[in-house]
Enzyme design. Structure first.
Site, PDB file in Angstrom:
ATOM      1  N   CYS A 125       0.839  -1.203   0.000  1.00 44.78           N
ATOM      2  CA  CYS A 125       0.000   0.000   0.000  1.00 44.78           C
ATOM      3  C   CYS A 125       0.875   1.255   0.000  1.00 44.78           C
ATOM      4  CB  CYS A 125      -0.993  -0.030   1.156  1.00 44.78           C
ATOM      5  SG  CYS A 125      -2.332   1.184   0.978  1.00 44.78           S
ATOM      6  N   HIS A 161      -3.608  -5.065   0.417  1.00 41.96           N
ATOM      7  CA  HIS A 161      -3.094  -5.442   1.732  1.00 41.96           C
ATOM      8  C   HIS A 161      -3.215  -6.955   1.928  1.00 41.96           C
ATOM      9  CE1 HIS A 161      -2.364  -1.615   3.912  1.00 41.96           C
ATOM     10  NE2 HIS A 161      -3.326  -1.126   3.147  1.00 41.96           N
ATOM     11  N   GLU A 188      -1.999  -8.607   4.242  1.00 42.75           N
ATOM     12  CA  GLU A 188      -2.028  -8.886   5.689  1.00 42.75           C
ATOM     13  C   GLU A 188      -3.372  -8.584   6.331  1.00 42.75           C
ATOM     14  OE1 GLU A 188      -0.889  -4.471   5.796  1.00 42.75           O
ATOM     15  OE2 GLU A 188      -1.134  -6.122   4.379  1.00 42.75           O
TER      16      GLU A 188
END
Length: 254
Positions: free
Chosen positions: A109, A199, A201
């Site tokens: 990001c 993202h 994660e």
């Protein structure tokens, strides 16, 4: 996970730590969710806590030598690359040095945008507005031959939350994915550097919080946060980025 305080100790390639450059912190509505960017990244990579060194980009007086890291991951952030604060400029120079040394680097990001900027790309606000929620990403033909992106399916859901974008890639970079609102969802540069706008994660709990966070801005753009939240779903395919990057870091250290 250890916080960076001074130069990293010299280690054999297999024992060098993963450095996570922490460029931001989670938003307040995630206070009830354990951990922060660096914890979610390390967990997704399956990296042992004792082998992870977290460097706070804004607070660090100096950064470790890139060659002392097994690999580098740059987190997301509420900051904007175009702010060009001192820590952003120093981080960009450090990343450019790491790439020149062929240290494995993954920008996520804001980290994706910072990496592109560091290598000569252009970053600015996305003219289409905020991209947030669970979004379909389509990979380019070049992704099938890429060491990192070849682990992903041609189309995959991914968790997105950003206002700025990589408007033009660095010279020599390879575009690897796009979405309806974002032409540069992923890129590779050289042999060991990658950026992902999404993202890997984040889980669905986290991204639902970000949709709510942007509610007012979305309304100004004539878009419904409620509809975007209803469309939020798990995106396990995108999480393969972290697993595969961990493998590439280990392979580079052998």
């Amino acid at each position: 996970m250890a916080e960076f305080e001074a130069s990293l100790p010299r280690m054999s390639p297999a024992d060098r730590p993963l450095v996570i450059l922490k460029t931001g912190r989670k938003i307040p509505c995630l206070d009830g969710v354990p951990g922060d960017y660096e914890d979610w990244i390390a967990s997704g990579m399956g990296w042992a806590p004792g082998q992870v060194c977290v460097v706070d980009a804004a607070a660090a007086a100096a950064f470790p030598e890139p060659g002392d890291a097994a690999g580098i991951v740059v987190t997301g952030s509420g900051a904007m690359v175009t702010e060009q604060t001192d820590w952003i400029r120093r981080s960009a120079a450090w990343l450019a040095d790491a790439v020149s040394q062929e240290v494995p680097v993954l920008g996520i990001c804001f980290g994706h945008q910072l990496l592109a900027h560091a290598l000569g790309g252009e970053v600015h606000y996305n003219p289409a507005g905020v991209e947030v929620g669970t979004v379909e990403v389509t990979l380019s033909a070049a992704a099938a031959a890429d060491p990192l992106f070849s682990a992903l399916p041609e189309r995959l859901p991914a968790q997105l939350s950003h206002r700025q974008s990589v408007r033009s890639l660095p010279a020599g970079a390879r575009a690897l994915g796009r979405s309806a609102m974002e032409p540069h969802q992923g890129f590779a540069y050289g042999r060991t550097a990658w950026g992902v706008q999404f993202h890997p994660e984040f889980d669905d709990r986290i991204i639902a919080c970000f949709v709510g966070y942007y509610r007012e801005i979305l309304a100004e753009q004539g878009r419904s946060a409620g509809e975007l939240q209803a469309a939020v779903r798990p995106a396990p395919e995108s999480q393969r980025v972290l697993h595969r990057f961990a493998e590439l870091v280990l392979e580079a250290g052998r």
